[in-house]
Design a protein around this motif. Structure first.
Motif, short mmCIF file in Angstrom:
data_model
loop_
_atom_site.label_atom_id
_atom_site.label_comp_id
_atom_site.label_asym_id
_atom_site.label_seq_id
_atom_site.Cartn_x
_atom_site.Cartn_y
_atom_site.Cartn_z
N LEU A 110 -2.93 16.61 -0.63
CA LEU A 110 -3.40 16.56 0.76
C LEU A 110 -4.07 15.22 1.04
O LEU A 110 -3.91 14.63 2.11
CB LEU A 110 -4.39 17.71 0.99
CG LEU A 110 -4.70 18.04 2.45
CD1 LEU A 110 -3.44 18.42 3.19
CD2 LEU A 110 -5.71 19.19 2.52
N ASP A 111 -4.80 14.74 0.04
CA ASP A 111 -5.47 13.47 0.18
C ASP A 111 -4.46 12.33 0.34
O ASP A 111 -4.63 11.45 1.19
CB ASP A 111 -6.35 13.25 -1.05
CG ASP A 111 -7.51 12.34 -0.75
OD1 ASP A 111 -8.06 12.44 0.35
OD2 ASP A 111 -7.86 11.53 -1.62
N ASP A 112 -3.42 12.35 -0.48
CA ASP A 112 -2.34 11.36 -0.33
C ASP A 112 -1.81 11.36 1.10
O ASP A 112 -1.59 10.31 1.70
CB ASP A 112 -1.15 11.70 -1.24
CG ASP A 112 -1.45 11.55 -2.73
OD1 ASP A 112 -2.45 10.89 -3.07
OD2 ASP A 112 -0.67 12.10 -3.53
N GLY A 113 -1.62 12.56 1.62
CA GLY A 113 -1.05 12.69 2.95
C GLY A 113 -1.92 12.03 4.01
O GLY A 113 -1.43 11.32 4.89
N MET A 114 -3.25 12.23 3.89
CA MET A 114 -4.16 11.65 4.87
C MET A 114 -4.30 10.14 4.70
O MET A 114 -4.39 9.40 5.67
CB MET A 114 -5.53 12.31 4.76
CG MET A 114 -5.50 13.76 5.20
SD MET A 114 -7.07 14.57 4.91
CE MET A 114 -8.08 13.76 6.15
N ILE A 115 -4.30 9.69 3.45
CA ILE A 115 -4.41 8.25 3.20
C ILE A 115 -3.20 7.52 3.78
O ILE A 115 -3.33 6.48 4.41
CB ILE A 115 -4.55 7.99 1.68
CG1 ILE A 115 -5.94 8.43 1.20
CG2 ILE A 115 -4.29 6.52 1.34
CD1 ILE A 115 -6.11 8.41 -0.30
N LEU A 116 -2.03 8.12 3.62
CA LEU A 116 -0.82 7.48 4.15
C LEU A 116 -0.83 7.47 5.68
O LEU A 116 -0.49 6.46 6.31
CB LEU A 116 0.41 8.20 3.61
CG LEU A 116 1.77 7.65 4.04
CD1 LEU A 116 1.91 6.17 3.72
CD2 LEU A 116 2.91 8.44 3.38
N ARG A 117 -1.26 8.56 6.29
CA ARG A 117 -1.38 8.59 7.75
C ARG A 117 -2.33 7.50 8.22
O ARG A 117 -1.99 6.70 9.10
CB ARG A 117 -1.89 9.96 8.22
CG ARG A 117 -2.14 10.02 9.72
CD ARG A 117 -2.70 11.35 10.18
NE ARG A 117 -4.13 11.48 9.91
CZ ARG A 117 -4.88 12.53 10.30
NH1 ARG A 117 -4.32 13.53 10.94
NH2 ARG A 117 -6.17 12.57 10.03
N ASN A 118 -3.51 7.44 7.62
CA ASN A 118 -4.48 6.39 7.95
C ASN A 118 -3.85 5.01 7.83
O ASN A 118 -4.01 4.16 8.71
CB ASN A 118 -5.66 6.43 6.96
CG ASN A 118 -6.75 7.40 7.38
OD1 ASN A 118 -6.66 8.01 8.44
ND2 ASN A 118 -7.76 7.54 6.56
N HIS A 119 -3.15 4.79 6.74
CA HIS A 119 -2.60 3.46 6.47
C HIS A 119 -1.56 3.06 7.51
O HIS A 119 -1.59 1.94 8.03
CB HIS A 119 -2.00 3.42 5.07
CG HIS A 119 -1.32 2.14 4.76
ND1 HIS A 119 -2.01 1.00 4.39
CD2 HIS A 119 -0.01 1.76 4.83
CE1 HIS A 119 -1.16 0.01 4.21
NE2 HIS A 119 0.06 0.44 4.48
N ILE A 120 -0.64 3.96 7.81
CA ILE A 120 0.42 3.61 8.76
C ILE A 120 -0.17 3.31 10.14
O ILE A 120 0.18 2.32 10.79
CB ILE A 120 1.49 4.73 8.83
CG1 ILE A 120 2.27 4.76 7.51
CG2 ILE A 120 2.44 4.53 10.01
CD1 ILE A 120 3.21 5.93 7.36
N LEU A 121 -1.10 4.17 10.58
CA LEU A 121 -1.72 3.93 11.89
C LEU A 121 -2.51 2.62 11.88
O LEU A 121 -2.52 1.88 12.88
CB LEU A 121 -2.63 5.11 12.27
CG LEU A 121 -1.90 6.45 12.49
CD1 LEU A 121 -2.91 7.57 12.70
CD2 LEU A 121 -0.96 6.37 13.70
N THR A 122 -3.16 2.33 10.76
CA THR A 122 -3.92 1.08 10.66
C THR A 122 -2.99 -0.12 10.73
O THR A 122 -3.30 -1.13 11.36
CB THR A 122 -4.74 1.06 9.36
OG1 THR A 122 -5.62 2.18 9.36
CG2 THR A 122 -5.57 -0.21 9.26
N CYS A 123 -1.84 -0.03 10.09
CA CYS A 123 -0.87 -1.13 10.16
C CYS A 123 -0.47 -1.41 11.61
O CYS A 123 -0.35 -2.56 12.03
CB CYS A 123 0.39 -0.81 9.34
SG CYS A 123 0.12 -0.99 7.56
N PHE A 124 -0.27 -0.35 12.38
CA PHE A 124 0.08 -0.53 13.79
C PHE A 124 -1.07 -1.18 14.56
O PHE A 124 -0.86 -2.06 15.38
CB PHE A 124 0.50 0.80 14.42
CG PHE A 124 1.96 1.07 14.27
CD1 PHE A 124 2.48 1.51 13.06
CD2 PHE A 124 2.84 0.84 15.32
CE1 PHE A 124 3.83 1.72 12.90
CE2 PHE A 124 4.20 1.05 15.17
CZ PHE A 124 4.71 1.49 13.97
N GLU A 125 -2.30 -0.72 14.28
CA GLU A 125 -3.45 -1.33 14.95
C GLU A 125 -3.53 -2.81 14.63
O GLU A 125 -3.78 -3.64 15.51
CB GLU A 125 -4.75 -0.63 14.53
CG GLU A 125 -4.93 0.80 15.03
CD GLU A 125 -5.11 0.90 16.54
OE1 GLU A 125 -5.32 -0.14 17.20
OE2 GLU A 125 -5.02 2.02 17.08
#
Lengths: 434, 434
Positions: free
Chosen positions: B129-144
């Protein structure tokens, strides 16, 4: 070259204040940039319910880009503003200079430790979505650990929660926590049996929710005590350390969980403005929410010390929202060359939930308590929560917990500072962020 | 002294395998202890949707204590097992010795990097679950970050996602990510305009979802390409570094986001068992799911190498569930002195979603693709998801995104390794946990 003529408004902070300025300016002839270190707005009035596992963190957060998506003239930047350089009319963010014609500072507030030793290191704040999740993690972890330790004293420490500050946040959290523990956690942890789980609510003043006074304060205390919360009035904290909380009267409460809701102070960005900062971190603004001496710098919300009948306005959401709308309107008026009246705060009252079926409200001078106040509390909070799906999910969660005496998902989500075999966070979840 | 006669079953791991053993043993004459480092069970088949901001992490997690609450003979311990000491018949957890009469090891699997340089340091796993949230954070951060950088090359790097592994997880994530980007993110980031956002799906073999083969593999590739995913078959990764991914044919894809779904290996706890560990980390078990030579140690799920017609069973949820039920039944039979047949796996088929309205399924030899397969996929996943409220919230999210082409809340939740002005996580979110 019409593009070059558009003036730019930079708003720092996407809380209630900043967001309402952006909304008001949508479709105007300004270019608006709203900056926040998070990519979401947090509906802080319900944050305590995240910590009490009543609702999920996603449900009180709404992405800023989603909110401003349809405002063609509003742009969002996710980043922390490092500095305001008024002499150059820029803010420094992400290493770049962002020029402004008008600046709105709406950075809100942070916890105020009143220089009491140990508060920063040993207590949990409840000011950001992250704080909310860290506290939830910590409380659930304490229960998990308590279910496994043999040492009675250690178990008691783990099962003691001290909430400092008998204002609305402290009261609401104490009520919600008492219900979390007496309901779902009791069922989840049968091995803890009739173990003494203790919640203290410590208030330095004479009353809980002192702003309401009299009947409502007493009702609040009565209801919390009925839920098993130990309310200590006239009790000031002298220090904290890893043992627990030390009161001025010499009492020591041993605990691993101190929640600090005893006050906030303005949060200002480094700047070269010539403004007077009060001891509580707030900056006095004039009757137009401007920084005295500057015609193009506004401060709104918790950071602004706006004097209303000689007294500063409270640091609450309705003030920020009204000031946000006002500054937006004012900026549009400036563009049209119109004059505008000074800001006038309309006190719509306030409300505090004490848990299941119980709340106090004060609306238009009318004081209510009990079930009707609770229904009003629910209605108002759902109304102001941003995003239809959030409203829906929060409602379902509330109805669910109402019917089944159940709380939302009680997850201890791992964080890098976690150690599954030991403390939830050795640094109480905060220091490692800095 | 009846209490002392009860035999104790210790289950390590509260995934599909371990949980189904506990369920089967509820109400039996065993004392059961189930241990997990998390206080929740994760419904891993939907984890990719957490990373694609389709559903919220809470919705695929269910607290173990909530699940076993009504099983009077089942106790939960949240902690990481440090060691299995078979010679003493104990497991070491949280510094204590926990005695067992029977041991069930159901610790599942971790990412397999096949010793390819850089995979552990520079790619995102999708296993917890943690992997899942870290990846979500990362992708959205890349867009920002992409929305703010001026350098074209850097922007292109930020907007390139490479998914390695064309199995079910890789395919499902590629499909969901393509929809997240072409839908909500395009609306959220108008400033990116027609910027080239690129998703690569890299598969070393000849086909995507090779286990389905033929028509279904080709259909999957066609549908993903229609969504804009660049599918590279027969492409093996030779290494990764902070620049990006290096393929064996010399191609270099520059990116900040590599998602590794190319394979898993068994995850074993330190132990003194005399068992043969295969190169893929799995341990061969006999036809009763026992470790050869031990009558009281069972291994089930991804960690178990169970030979079925001479071939190892796949590392998927249905195997773990069936083996969990089987071992529970077997243990009850042992207590009653009954004999039991050897474990027999019933292949109920499989299914992979490719996004809106599209999936492939293979059920009882029948191959389906398209809309009907998608409806079956939805139905099965909702059916197996634990917890009624989770089912409800996931359904609402799916219906919501179906109607409004919207995804769930796109939050970048702060973590201690985050830096709002820079990389989402300089260590790609993982190393700082260890």
């Amino acid at each position: 070259m019409d593009q070059n003529k558009r003036k730019r408004v930079v708003i720092i902070g996407a809380g209630f204040g900043g967001l309402w300025v952006a909304r008001e300016l949508s479709g105007s002839d300004y270019d608006v940039i709203i900056i926040d270190k998070n990519n979401y707005h947090t509906f802080l009035p319900l944050l305590y319910q995240v910590s009490a596992a009543e609702i999920e963190p996603e449900q009180i957060a709404s992405p800023v880009r989603f909110i401003v998506r349809n405002f063609a003239n509003v742009r969002f930047i996710r980043g922390q503003v490092g500095e305001i350089r008024y002499r150059d009319k820029v803010v420094i963010c992400l290493g770049q200079q962002i020029a402004f014609d008008y600046l709105v500072i709406a950075t809100g507030s942070v916890n105020n430790d009143f220089n009491i030793p140990g508060v920063l290191q040993y207590s949990f704040p409840l000011k950001t979505l992250d704080d909310g999740m860290i506290l939830r993690n910590h409380i659930l972890t304490c229960f998990e650990r308590a279910s496994f330790v043999d040492d009675n004293k250690q178990r008691k420490r783990l099962l003691t929660v001290v909430i400092v500050g008998g204002g609305p946040t402290g009261v609401e959290f104490a009520g919600a926590l008492a219900e979390l523990i007496s309901g779902p956690l009791k069922k989840d942890f049968p091995e803890l049996g009739n173990e003494a789980i203790t919640i203290y609510l410590i208030e330095a003043g004479e009353n809980l929710v002192g702003m309401y006074g009299g009947v409502l304060s007493e009702y609040t205390k009565f209801q919390l005590e009925k839920k098993g919360v130990k309310v200590l009035l006239n009790s000031a904290v002298s220090k904290m350390d890893k043992t627990g909380v030390y009161l001025k009267d010499g009492t020591i409460i041993e605990t691993e969980t101190v929640v600090w809701t005893a006050g906030v102070k303005g949060q200002l960005v480094k700047n070269d403005l010539n403004a007077d900062i009060l001891p509580n971190g707030r900056i006095t603004v004039d009757e137009y929410c401007k920084v005295p001496g500057y015609d193009d710098v506004f401060i709104i919300g918790d950071l602004a010390n706006f004097l209303h009948n000689g007294k500063p306005l409270p640091m609450i959401a309705p003030v920020a929202i009204q000031q946000g709308k006002y500054v937006g309107t004012l900026l549009k008026a400036i563009q049209k060359g119109k004059r505008i009246k000074q800001f006038k705060y309309i006190d719509k009252g306030g409300m505090v939930a004490i848990g299941r079926n119980k709340a106090i409200t004060q609306i238009a001078g009318l004081k209510l308590k009990g079930y009707i106040a609770w229904i009003i509390w629910i209605f108002i909070h759902i109304l102001y929560l941003i995003g239809f799906k959030n409203k829906l999910f929060v409602m379902i969660n509330w109805i669910w917990s109402y019917i089944f005496f159940e709380k939302s998902v009680r997850l201890i989500l791992p964080r890098c500072c976690d150690n599954p075999n030991g403390d939830a966070c050795l640094q109480r979840g905060r220091i490692c962020k800095e």
